[in-house]
Motif scaffolding. Structure first.
Motif, PDB file in Angstrom:
ATOM      1  N   LEU A 136      -9.296   3.660 -33.561  1.00 23.20           N
ATOM      2  CA  LEU A 136      -7.862   3.412 -33.422  1.00 23.20           C
ATOM      3  C   LEU A 136      -7.054   4.703 -33.390  1.00 23.20           C
ATOM      4  CD1 LEU A 136      -8.679   0.443 -33.982  1.00 23.20           C
ATOM      5  CD2 LEU A 136      -6.562   0.228 -35.286  1.00 23.20           C
ATOM      6  N   GLU A 137      -7.431   5.651 -34.249  1.00 21.25           N
ATOM      7  CA  GLU A 137      -6.710   6.921 -34.275  1.00 21.25           C
ATOM      8  C   GLU A 137      -6.883   7.670 -32.958  1.00 21.25           C
ATOM      9  OE1 GLU A 137      -4.334  10.016 -35.406  1.00 21.25           O
ATOM     10  OE2 GLU A 137      -4.536   8.011 -36.274  1.00 21.25           O
ATOM     11  N   THR A 138      -8.078   7.637 -32.396  1.00 20.75           N
ATOM     12  CA  THR A 138      -8.321   8.289 -31.108  1.00 20.75           C
ATOM     13  C   THR A 138      -7.477   7.656 -30.015  1.00 20.75           C
ATOM     14  OG1 THR A 138     -10.578   8.916 -31.730  1.00 20.75           O
ATOM     15  CG2 THR A 138     -10.088   8.808 -29.376  1.00 20.75           C
ATOM     16  N   PHE A 139      -7.395   6.327 -30.005  1.00 17.96           N
ATOM     17  CA  PHE A 139      -6.614   5.651 -28.977  1.00 17.96           C
ATOM     18  C   PHE A 139      -5.116   5.878 -29.166  1.00 17.96           C
ATOM     19  CE2 PHE A 139     -10.406   3.886 -27.401  1.00 17.96           C
ATOM     20  CZ  PHE A 139     -10.123   3.330 -26.158  1.00 17.96           C
ATOM     21  N   ARG A 140      -4.662   6.020 -30.402  1.00 14.04           N
ATOM     22  CA  ARG A 140      -3.253   6.355 -30.619  1.00 14.04           C
ATOM     23  C   ARG A 140      -2.932   7.730 -30.017  1.00 14.04           C
ATOM     24  NH1 ARG A 140      -3.629   3.274 -35.610  1.00 14.04           N
ATOM     25  NH2 ARG A 140      -4.629   5.038 -36.667  1.00 14.04           N
ATOM     26  N   LYS A 141      -3.838   8.683 -30.211  1.00 11.29           N
ATOM     27  CA  LYS A 141      -3.633  10.017 -29.650  1.00 11.29           C
ATOM     28  C   LYS A 141      -3.669   9.986 -28.120  1.00 11.29           C
ATOM     29  CE  LYS A 141      -5.493  12.521 -33.644  1.00 11.29           C
ATOM     30  NZ  LYS A 141      -6.601  13.379 -34.153  1.00 11.29           N
ATOM     31  N   ILE A 142      -4.599   9.202 -27.553  1.00 11.33           N
ATOM     32  CA  ILE A 142      -4.679   9.085 -26.097  1.00 11.33           C
ATOM     33  C   ILE A 142      -3.394   8.463 -25.554  1.00 11.33           C
ATOM     34  CG2 ILE A 142      -5.868   7.915 -24.205  1.00 11.33           C
ATOM     35  CD1 ILE A 142      -8.465   8.190 -25.803  1.00 11.33           C
ATOM     36  N   ARG A 143      -2.885   7.434 -26.226  1.00  6.89           N
ATOM     37  CA  ARG A 143      -1.629   6.799 -25.800  1.00  6.89           C
ATOM     38  C   ARG A 143      -0.487   7.810 -25.798  1.00  6.89           C
ATOM     39  NH1 ARG A 143       0.835   1.108 -26.713  1.00  6.89           N
ATOM     40  NH2 ARG A 143       3.072   1.525 -26.798  1.00  6.89           N
ATOM     41  N   ASN A 144      -0.452   8.651 -26.811  1.00 10.41           N
ATOM     42  CA  ASN A 144       0.642   9.634 -26.928  1.00 10.41           C
ATOM     43  C   ASN A 144       0.581  10.708 -25.846  1.00 10.41           C
ATOM     44  OD1 ASN A 144       1.712   8.314 -29.157  1.00 10.41           O
ATOM     45  ND2 ASN A 144       0.609   9.603 -30.631  1.00 10.41           N
ATOM     46  N   THR A 145      -0.578  10.875 -25.207  1.00  9.86           N
ATOM     47  CA  THR A 145      -0.668  11.847 -24.114  1.00  9.86           C
ATOM     48  C   THR A 145      -0.062  11.314 -22.825  1.00  9.86           C
ATOM     49  OG1 THR A 145      -2.833  11.099 -23.284  1.00  9.86           O
ATOM     50  CG2 THR A 145      -2.824  12.744 -25.080  1.00  9.86           C
ATOM     51  N   GLY A 146       0.188  10.004 -22.773  1.00  2.85           N
ATOM     52  CA  GLY A 146       0.710   9.398 -21.553  1.00  2.85           C
ATOM     53  C   GLY A 146      -0.364   9.145 -20.514  1.00  2.85           C
ATOM     54  N   ALA A 147      -1.617   8.974 -20.942  1.00  4.92           N
ATOM     55  CA  ALA A 147      -2.724   8.766 -20.007  1.00  4.92           C
ATOM     56  C   ALA A 147      -2.514   7.500 -19.171  1.00  4.92           C
ATOM     57  CB  ALA A 147      -4.042   8.682 -20.773  1.00  4.92           C
ATOM     58  N   PRO A 186     -12.004  13.384 -26.675  1.00  3.33           N
ATOM     59  CA  PRO A 186     -11.460  13.058 -25.353  1.00  3.33           C
ATOM     60  C   PRO A 186     -11.353  14.303 -24.472  1.00  3.33           C
ATOM     61  CG  PRO A 186     -10.158  12.047 -27.103  1.00  3.33           C
ATOM     62  CD  PRO A 186     -11.094  13.005 -27.762  1.00  3.33           C
ATOM     63  N   VAL A 187     -11.649  14.127 -23.200  1.00  2.05           N
ATOM     64  CA  VAL A 187     -11.525  15.196 -22.209  1.00  2.05           C
ATOM     65  C   VAL A 187     -10.471  14.764 -21.192  1.00  2.05           C
ATOM     66  CG1 VAL A 187     -12.701  16.521 -20.413  1.00  2.05           C
ATOM     67  CG2 VAL A 187     -13.909  15.929 -22.534  1.00  2.05           C
ATOM     68  N   THR A 188      -9.545  15.668 -20.875  1.00  3.97           N
ATOM     69  CA  THR A 188      -8.424  15.344 -19.996  1.00  3.97           C
ATOM     70  C   THR A 188      -8.612  15.925 -18.596  1.00  3.97           C
ATOM     71  OG1 THR A 188      -6.886  15.292 -21.868  1.00  3.97           O
ATOM     72  CG2 THR A 188      -5.920  15.543 -19.678  1.00  3.97           C
ATOM     73  N   ALA A 238       0.043  -0.308 -31.670  1.00  6.42           N
ATOM     74  CA  ALA A 238       0.441   1.100 -31.551  1.00  6.42           C
ATOM     75  C   ALA A 238      -0.594   1.951 -30.833  1.00  6.42           C
ATOM     76  CB  ALA A 238       0.719   1.681 -32.935  1.00  6.42           C
ATOM     77  N   ALA A 239      -1.799   1.398 -30.639  1.00  3.55           N
ATOM     78  CA  ALA A 239      -2.868   2.174 -30.000  1.00  3.55           C
ATOM     79  C   ALA A 239      -3.256   1.625 -28.628  1.00  3.55           C
ATOM     80  CB  ALA A 239      -4.102   2.196 -30.912  1.00  3.55           C
ATOM     81  N   ARG A 240      -2.671   0.501 -28.207  1.00  6.43           N
ATOM     82  CA  ARG A 240      -3.030  -0.093 -26.917  1.00  6.43           C
ATOM     83  C   ARG A 240      -2.592   0.815 -25.774  1.00  6.43           C
ATOM     84  NH1 ARG A 240      -1.888  -6.492 -26.549  1.00  6.43           N
ATOM     85  NH2 ARG A 240      -3.885  -6.490 -25.470  1.00  6.43           N
ATOM     86  N   LEU A 241      -3.460   0.950 -24.783  1.00  3.51           N
ATOM     87  CA  LEU A 241      -3.141   1.801 -23.638  1.00  3.51           C
ATOM     88  C   LEU A 241      -2.536   0.962 -22.508  1.00  3.51           C
ATOM     89  CD1 LEU A 241      -6.319   4.076 -23.460  1.00  3.51           C
ATOM     90  CD2 LEU A 241      -4.233   4.385 -24.798  1.00  3.51           C
ATOM     91  N   PRO A 242      -1.511   1.490 -21.854  1.00  8.68           N
ATOM     92  CA  PRO A 242      -0.873   0.758 -20.745  1.00  8.68           C
ATOM     93  C   PRO A 242      -1.661   0.932 -19.449  1.00  8.68           C
ATOM     94  CG  PRO A 242       0.281   2.813 -21.120  1.00  8.68           C
ATOM     95  CD  PRO A 242      -0.797   2.743 -22.175  1.00  8.68           C
ATOM     96  N   LEU A 243      -2.879   0.425 -19.437  1.00 13.03           N
ATOM     97  CA  LEU A 243      -3.768   0.618 -18.293  1.00 13.03           C
ATOM     98  C   LEU A 243      -3.700  -0.580 -17.348  1.00 13.03           C
ATOM     99  CD1 LEU A 243      -6.962   1.852 -20.191  1.00 13.03           C
ATOM    100  CD2 LEU A 243      -5.204   3.289 -19.116  1.00 13.03           C
ATOM    101  N   THR A 254      -5.950  11.502 -16.664  1.00 10.64           N
ATOM    102  CA  THR A 254      -7.137  10.681 -16.929  1.00 10.64           C
ATOM    103  C   THR A 254      -7.840  11.203 -18.171  1.00 10.64           C
ATOM    104  OG1 THR A 254      -7.458  10.184 -14.577  1.00 10.64           O
ATOM    105  CG2 THR A 254      -9.364   9.907 -16.025  1.00 10.64           C
ATOM    106  N   ILE A 255      -8.235  10.289 -19.028  1.00 10.32           N
ATOM    107  CA  ILE A 255      -8.995  10.647 -20.227  1.00 10.32           C
ATOM    108  C   ILE A 255     -10.426  10.139 -20.095  1.00 10.32           C
ATOM    109  CG2 ILE A 255      -9.214  10.362 -22.726  1.00 10.32           C
ATOM    110  CD1 ILE A 255      -6.820  12.043 -21.963  1.00 10.32           C
ATOM    111  N   TYR A 256     -11.372  11.039 -20.353  1.00 11.16           N
ATOM    112  CA  TYR A 256     -12.793  10.667 -20.450  1.00 11.16           C
ATOM    113  C   TYR A 256     -13.144  10.542 -21.923  1.00 11.16           C
ATOM    114  CZ  TYR A 256     -17.842  11.283 -20.849  1.00 11.16           C
ATOM    115  OH  TYR A 256     -19.154  11.134 -21.200  1.00 11.16           O
TER     116      TYR A 256
END
Length: 453
Positions: free
Chosen positions: A222-233, A195-197, A304-309, A205-207
């Protein structure tokens, strides 16, 4: 009678197998008896499941060799159904699988009278990367010969050592450089990029680039999306420009990760077959259960990995195909999809792989057209983008994740209108693309299939 619940959707590559049986393979008259029995099984299978079953001839020529018989029955508008001897399956071929590259050939006035090669994608750890190539590099010759249509075919079909002559653009002129040798390097490319921020005025924004919907990559997804979620993207740019499709179960998992409004009980996909298989729908939860990979196969494991988009930006080219197109179409009822790039390839079909212990052949039949929860589909000519951007009109190519890239830059200009500018229109309008290896690969790429015992 309703067709059986799809039990698993896997990645395959379409192979138009056109060989014929040799005389003497089976002794006469047993050969005639066997051929008739094999062909009867092919005919019965096609009458039961084939999307174009009503157009099958009433009295086909039963004494043809099975491959010839199958191709005589196959609908002229169907390039995807195939027959192959058991236990085989089509084998991936092409420059991406051997050397880790996608490339295009262009005609550029002022550069050369012939064709110029452009590296579109170079996978990490590949033979091409080890030889020093990267996205945006130019090349002028293959095995010492200036590039014409023949050289494109040689490069695409090559599975041995190959020489590529790179070139450097200086002052509007291409300067030929020392040839580089590429030896086939086994092993695949990573399915997900790192992921690029991008962060501006508090908006993160995450690319993320995603290459293929392979179920073995679901735990990493799933692990990648959990990490992206934790960044607050708050925004996501999903790059599918060279995605070759794959598992519909993985597609459903990714849909759930991107669309918070999508619930397990909601209709996710609709199938439309022939008069016997009919029409039927499947919920998101039902499709998730078809996965052969436990990661993300229930809504509970996805939460746990869903993004609030509130929306998602998706980047495509003409090589975006199969389940990548399914993702775009099936997300639309549940979230805003801002689609940037080129029209996608256009595979809105699904089918069965059928085999029998009594028949030495295996067939894949197109059985269904695919639609989303609102009944929207019929994208056999491709899915049109919200914003049309052709990356080859913006040479030299920048890294895909960079703000200077035409597609990524367009997304960033919409997210941060005061920070990033939309790329200029048709910077290389006189350039003409004449060949694209990822588009050729997409023509033979997998589409969602349903295995039938």
């Amino acid at each position: 009678m309703k067709p059986p619940l799809p039990i698993r959707c896997l990645v395959i590559l379409v192979l138009l197998w056109t060989g014929c049986g040799r005389k003497g393979d089976l002794p006469a008259p047993a050969e005639r008896d066997s051929i008739h029995r094999y062909n009867q099984w092919i005919l019965d299978s096609m009458r039961r499941f084939y999307l174009w079953s009503e157009q099958l001839p009433a009295n086909p020529e039963m004494q043809l060799a099975p491959p010839a018989f199958f191709h005589a029955l196959r609908n002229p508008s169907d390039p995807f159904s195939w027959i192959v001897r058991q236990p085989g399956l089509p084998v991936p071929e092409g420059t991406f699988y051997h050397y880790g590259i996608h490339f295009a050939l262009i005609q550029h006035p002022g550069w050369t009278k012939g064709l110029t090669g452009v590296m579109l994608y170079v996978s990490s750890g590949s033979a091409a990367e080890r030889a020093g190539f990267s996205r945006g590099d130019y090349f002028l010759a293959v095995n010492g010969s200036p590039i014409r249509s023949r050289e494109a075919a040689v490069l695409q079909a090559s599975s041995g050592d190959v020489s590529i002559t790179p070139a450097k653009a200086e002052g509007g002129v291409l300067m030929e450089m020392t040839p580089r040798q590429l030896a086939p390097l086994p092993g695949g490319s990573a399915l997900l990029s790192s992921p690029v921020t991008f962060l501006h005025d508090g908006v993160r924004t995450i690319y993320l680039a995603y290459r293929s919907f392979q179920e073995y990559g679901d735990p990493s997804l799933l692990e990648t999306f959990r990490k992206i979620r934790n960044t607050g993207a708050q925004e996501l740019i999903l790059d599918l420009r060279y995605n070759d499709g794959g598992s519909v179960a993985t597609c459903a998992k990714l849909s759930a990760l991107l669309a918070p409004a999508l619930r397990g009980s909601d209709t996710y996909i609709k199938f439309e077959g022939n008069r016997l298989t009919g029409r039927f729908s499947r919920t998101l939860a039902e499709i998730l259960r078809t996965s052969g990979q436990a990661a993300g196969s229930t809504m509970e494991t996805l939460e746990a990995a869903r993004l609030p988009l509130r929306r998602v930006f998706i980047l495509t080219t003409r090589a975006t195909v199969s389940s990548a197109e399914l993702l775009i179409n099936n997300l639309k009822p549940w979230t805003e999809v801002i689609h940037i790039g080129d029209t996608t390839f256009g595979k809105d079909l699904a089918g069965f792989i059928l085999s029998s212990s009594q028949v030495p052949w295996k067939i894949q039949l197109i059985a269904y057209r695919l639609f989303n929860a609102r009944g929207e589909g019929a994208y056999h000519d491709g899915i049109l983008p919200t914003y049309k951007v052709n990356e080859l009109q913006h040479l030299p190519l920048a890294p895909m994740a960079a703000a200077e890239d035409a597609l990524t830059g367009k997304a960033l200009s919409l997210i941060y209108p005061g920070r990033y500018r939309s790329p200029p229109d048709a910077r290389n309008a006189s350039m003409k693309a004449v060949y694209s290896s990822p588009h050729i690969q997409a023509a033979g790429a997998s589409f969602p299939i349903i295995h039938q015992d």
